[in-house]
Design a protein around this motif. Structure first.
Motif, PDB file in Angstrom:
ATOM      1  N   ILE A 129       0.755  -1.288   0.099  1.00  0.00           N
ATOM      2  CA  ILE A 129       0.142   0.178   0.006  1.00  0.00           C
ATOM      3  C   ILE A 129       0.697   1.361   0.031  1.00  0.00           C
ATOM      4  N   PRO A 130       1.812   1.415   0.653  1.00  0.00           N
ATOM      5  CA  PRO A 130       2.758   2.724   0.826  1.00  0.00           C
ATOM      6  C   PRO A 130       3.301   2.910  -0.820  1.00  0.00           C
ATOM      7  N   LYS A 131       3.629   1.919  -1.441  1.00  0.00           N
ATOM      8  CA  LYS A 131       4.033   2.043  -2.726  1.00  0.00           C
ATOM      9  C   LYS A 131       3.051   2.470  -3.749  1.00  0.00           C
ATOM     10  N   MET A 132       1.755   2.105  -3.680  1.00  0.00           N
ATOM     11  CA  MET A 132       0.680   2.437  -4.308  1.00  0.00           C
ATOM     12  C   MET A 132       0.237   3.776  -4.198  1.00  0.00           C
ATOM     13  N   VAL A 133       0.259   4.366  -2.778  1.00  0.00           N
ATOM     14  CA  VAL A 133      -0.145   5.679  -2.548  1.00  0.00           C
ATOM     15  C   VAL A 133       1.076   6.599  -3.071  1.00  0.00           C
ATOM     16  N   THR A 134       2.344   6.147  -2.951  1.00  0.00           N
ATOM     17  CA  THR A 134       3.404   7.087  -3.116  1.00  0.00           C
ATOM     18  C   THR A 134       3.409   7.240  -4.884  1.00  0.00           C
ATOM     19  N   GLN A 135       2.974   5.982  -5.504  1.00  0.00           N
ATOM     20  CA  GLN A 135       3.148   6.105  -6.993  1.00  0.00           C
ATOM     21  C   GLN A 135       2.094   6.940  -7.418  1.00  0.00           C
ATOM     22  N   GLY A 136       0.912   6.763  -6.901  1.00  0.00           N
ATOM     23  CA  GLY A 136      -0.223   7.648  -7.543  1.00  0.00           C
ATOM     24  C   GLY A 136      -0.002   8.861  -7.486  1.00  0.00           C
ATOM     25  N   TYR A 137       0.715   9.519  -6.169  1.00  0.00           N
ATOM     26  CA  TYR A 137       0.872  10.786  -6.221  1.00  0.00           C
ATOM     27  C   TYR A 137       1.705  11.256  -7.090  1.00  0.00           C
ATOM     28  N   LYS A 138       2.801  10.476  -7.385  1.00  0.00           N
ATOM     29  CA  LYS A 138       3.875  10.764  -8.336  1.00  0.00           C
ATOM     30  C   LYS A 138       3.026  10.953  -9.726  1.00  0.00           C
ATOM     31  N   GLU A 139       2.353   9.947 -10.002  1.00  0.00           N
ATOM     32  CA  GLU A 139       1.681   9.868 -11.353  1.00  0.00           C
ATOM     33  C   GLU A 139       0.788  11.310 -11.892  1.00  0.00           C
ATOM     34  N   LEU A 140       0.472  11.577 -10.430  1.00  0.00           N
ATOM     35  CA  LEU A 140      -0.735  12.904 -10.810  1.00  0.00           C
ATOM     36  C   LEU A 140       0.229  14.252 -10.869  1.00  0.00           C
ATOM     37  N   ASN A 141       1.642  14.108 -10.856  1.00  0.00           N
ATOM     38  CA  ASN A 141       2.560  15.113 -10.835  1.00  0.00           C
ATOM     39  C   ASN A 141       2.293  16.098 -10.135  1.00  0.00           C
ATOM     40  N   LEU A 142       2.226  15.312  -8.677  1.00  0.00           N
ATOM     41  CA  LEU A 142       2.277  16.297  -7.074  1.00  0.00           C
ATOM     42  C   LEU A 142       3.361  16.247  -6.516  1.00  0.00           C
ATOM     43  N   VAL A 143       3.627  17.161  -5.924  1.00  0.00           N
ATOM     44  CA  VAL A 143       4.735  17.437  -4.833  1.00  0.00           C
ATOM     45  C   VAL A 143       4.446  18.118  -3.688  1.00  0.00           C
ATOM     46  N   TYR A 144       4.988  18.198  -2.579  1.00  0.00           N
ATOM     47  CA  TYR A 144       4.849  18.979  -1.675  1.00  0.00           C
ATOM     48  C   TYR A 144       6.104  19.455  -0.877  1.00  0.00           C
ATOM     49  N   PHE A 145       5.869  20.563  -0.351  1.00  0.00           N
ATOM     50  CA  PHE A 145       6.789  21.330   0.599  1.00  0.00           C
ATOM     51  C   PHE A 145       6.310  21.233   2.028  1.00  0.00           C
ATOM     52  N   PHE A 146       7.136  21.342   2.900  1.00  0.00           N
ATOM     53  CA  PHE A 146       7.018  21.433   4.303  1.00  0.00           C
ATOM     54  C   PHE A 146       7.086  22.780   4.981  1.00  0.00           C
ATOM     55  N   THR A 147       6.140  23.114   6.198  1.00  0.00           N
ATOM     56  CA  THR A 147       6.299  24.151   7.086  1.00  0.00           C
ATOM     57  C   THR A 147       6.587  23.359   8.218  1.00  0.00           C
ATOM     58  N   ALA A 148       7.578  24.005   8.915  1.00  0.00           N
ATOM     59  CA  ALA A 148       7.817  23.111  10.256  1.00  0.00           C
ATOM     60  C   ALA A 148       8.192  24.232  11.300  1.00  0.00           C
ATOM     61  N   GLY A 149       7.416  23.814  12.622  1.00  0.00           N
ATOM     62  CA  GLY A 149       7.794  24.892  13.895  1.00  0.00           C
ATOM     63  C   GLY A 149       7.262  24.229  14.907  1.00  0.00           C
ATOM     64  N   VAL A 195       1.311  20.892  -3.861  1.00  0.00           N
ATOM     65  CA  VAL A 195       1.334  21.862  -5.102  1.00  0.00           C
ATOM     66  C   VAL A 195       1.729  20.935  -6.340  1.00  0.00           C
ATOM     67  N   TYR A 196       1.236  21.625  -7.415  1.00  0.00           N
ATOM     68  CA  TYR A 196       1.374  20.892  -8.831  1.00  0.00           C
ATOM     69  C   TYR A 196       2.924  20.899  -9.076  1.00  0.00           C
ATOM     70  N   ASN A 197       3.716  20.154  -9.518  1.00  0.00           N
ATOM     71  CA  ASN A 197       4.835  19.946  -9.788  1.00  0.00           C
ATOM     72  C   ASN A 197       5.270  21.061 -10.820  1.00  0.00           C
ATOM     73  N   GLY A 198       6.295  22.082 -10.437  1.00  0.00           N
ATOM     74  CA  GLY A 198       6.330  23.515 -11.190  1.00  0.00           C
ATOM     75  C   GLY A 198       5.721  24.505 -10.685  1.00  0.00           C
ATOM     76  N   ALA A 199       5.406  24.441  -9.618  1.00  0.00           N
ATOM     77  CA  ALA A 199       4.683  25.683  -8.922  1.00  0.00           C
ATOM     78  C   ALA A 199       5.830  26.531  -8.528  1.00  0.00           C
ATOM     79  N   THR A 200       5.297  28.137  -8.787  1.00  0.00           N
ATOM     80  CA  THR A 200       6.543  28.999  -8.132  1.00  0.00           C
ATOM     81  C   THR A 200       6.192  29.056  -6.787  1.00  0.00           C
ATOM     82  N   ALA A 201       7.142  29.796  -6.155  1.00  0.00           N
ATOM     83  CA  ALA A 201       6.990  30.254  -4.746  1.00  0.00           C
ATOM     84  C   ALA A 201       5.785  31.110  -4.429  1.00  0.00           C
TER      85      ALA A 201
END
Length: 405
Positions: free
Chosen positions: A299-319, A328-334
């Protein structure tokens, strides 16, 4: 035209993502024949209790839910900060009722099923490769390659209708307006689409240049075979543990002959037993996997691959208060990424303070960015910066101004 670049598992890197919608809230649909394990898999993916009875068309209305994207980077940041609020990235998943032969012309619940697929952005195609006399097969006997061909043919037939309708509409508009004429690009692109679809080849598997991609997106936004597809091969528990099934080589060969794609062997039977026995208890799951020759959940591989196929990425906020993944969609500007946090931030964006996760992990020994700054790995980025997967970002934005009356 140069050949498409191939990934390690034979999938072409080109077209599917280029045809997709540029949005942050994309979703995968689970598709297949009746009784192949779609709803049971959906339940496992989302930890929701959805009916999964042993007869065709148990699922009629599509069920939607979300499942967390597993990521060791997110876990690392949560363990570092230990904040009261933690939000992983999520993959949106839709369970779609089973397609049958003739769905493109209305068989079964055909048109409703196909419209549900149309509303998704990518496809998990579940293929049954297990024998079980207790689970009815819609075609009476097991043949995963035939099932693959059935689903693909129905999607292609529906797309042929869509292309022919687009051509007819364009020709009608040209006849109405003497200043218009069919463009050579439109004609050649539609001809190539029909040629591929009539051979049961998905549009996403073709080599398309940028003008052709834009033409297809403009004139054929409802195509089904432009969507990225991940093939999930549902094996028996026994076959999954021993990593052997007589159908796997034949399925792999079929996929390769039809444009390639990512193939993930799995076992709903094994996953169900794993979850029923262990839930989310990590120690129990590790012991269970050890007892079963080290077979890990797919299941982890399925979920990760599905996310990748949709051309999605993510950034972190941490505190101290929160660690969160922002999709965000891969290619999003700041500024676009800032707008995911709050729409006003995109309009009033000033700068982004950025640290790559790998740099943070290599340098920081405690929560905070002081050590990273001292090492020169904490940088300021402007409006043109394209956010990278795994960036840790702090946005600076101005005050929103109200419009003058």
């Amino acid at each position: 035209m140069p050949p498409k670049k191939k990934t390690e598992d034979g999938a072409s890197e080109a077209s599917a993502a280029r045809f997709g919608r540029v949005r942050n809230n994309l979703k995968m649909g689970i598709v297949g024949l009746p009784n192949v394990g779609k709803s049971s898999l959906f339940n496992l993916l989302t930890r929701q209790s959805i009916p999964a009875e042993n007869f065709p068309f148990c699922t009629i209305e599509p069920n939607e839910a979300r499942c967390a994207v597993p990521d060791e980077r997110y876990d690392y940041l949560c363990n570092m900060w230990k904040p009261p609020s933690m939000y992983p990235a999520f993959l949106m998943v839709t369970d779609i009722a089973g397609l049958v032969r003739g769905a493109s012309s209305g068989a079964g619940l055909g048109n409703a099923f196909l419209s549900n697929i149309m509303a998704t952005d990518g496809i998990f195609h579940v293929i049954r490769a297990f024998d079980d006399p207790e689970v009815v097969h819609v075609d009476d006997e097991l043949d995963p390659v035939r099932d693959l061909a059935t689903i693909t043919a129905e999607l292609c037939l529906k797309d042929i209708e869509t292309v022919k309708r687009a051509v007819s509409d364009e020709e009608r508009d040209v006849k109405k307006n003497p200043t218009m004429k069919l463009s050579a690009l439109f004609t050649s692109t539609m001809e190539r689409c029909l040629e591929m679809l009539e051979k049961n080849l998905a549009i996403r598997t073709g080599s398309w240049n940028t003008p052709e991609v834009e033409m297809i997106k403009e004139k054929l936004p409802a195509l089904l075979t432009t969507k990225p597809m991940v093939y999930l091969i549902n094996l028996s528990k026994k076959d999954y543990i021993r990593k052997k099934n007589k159908w796997l080589p034949k399925i792999h060969e079929w996929i390769k002959e039809h444009g390639g794609g990512v193939m993930i062997p799995c076992s709903v039977e094994y996953e169900q037993e794993l979850f029923d026995s262990c839930g989310n208890d990590a120690e129990k799951r590790e012991a269970f996997e050890k007892e079963n020759d080290g077979a890990k959940s797919a299941i982890p591989k399925m979920v990760t691959q599905g996310y990748k196929e949709l051309n999605l990425v993510y950034f972190f906020t941490a505190g101290e208060k929160e660690v969160r993944c922002w999709t965000v969609y891969n290619g999003a500007t700041a500024p676009q990424a800032a707008g995911v946090i709050h729409s006003d931030f995109e309009k009033t964006f000033i700068k982004a303070e950025v640290c790559a996760f790998d740099d943070f992990k290599a340098i920081a020994t405690k929560p905070g960015m002081s050590e990273v700054k001292e090492a020169g790995k904490y940088r300021q980025e402007g409006k043109s910066y394209v956010v990278q997967d795994g960036d840790i970002v702090h946005f600076m934005a101005g005050a929103a101004t109200s419009k003058k009356k």
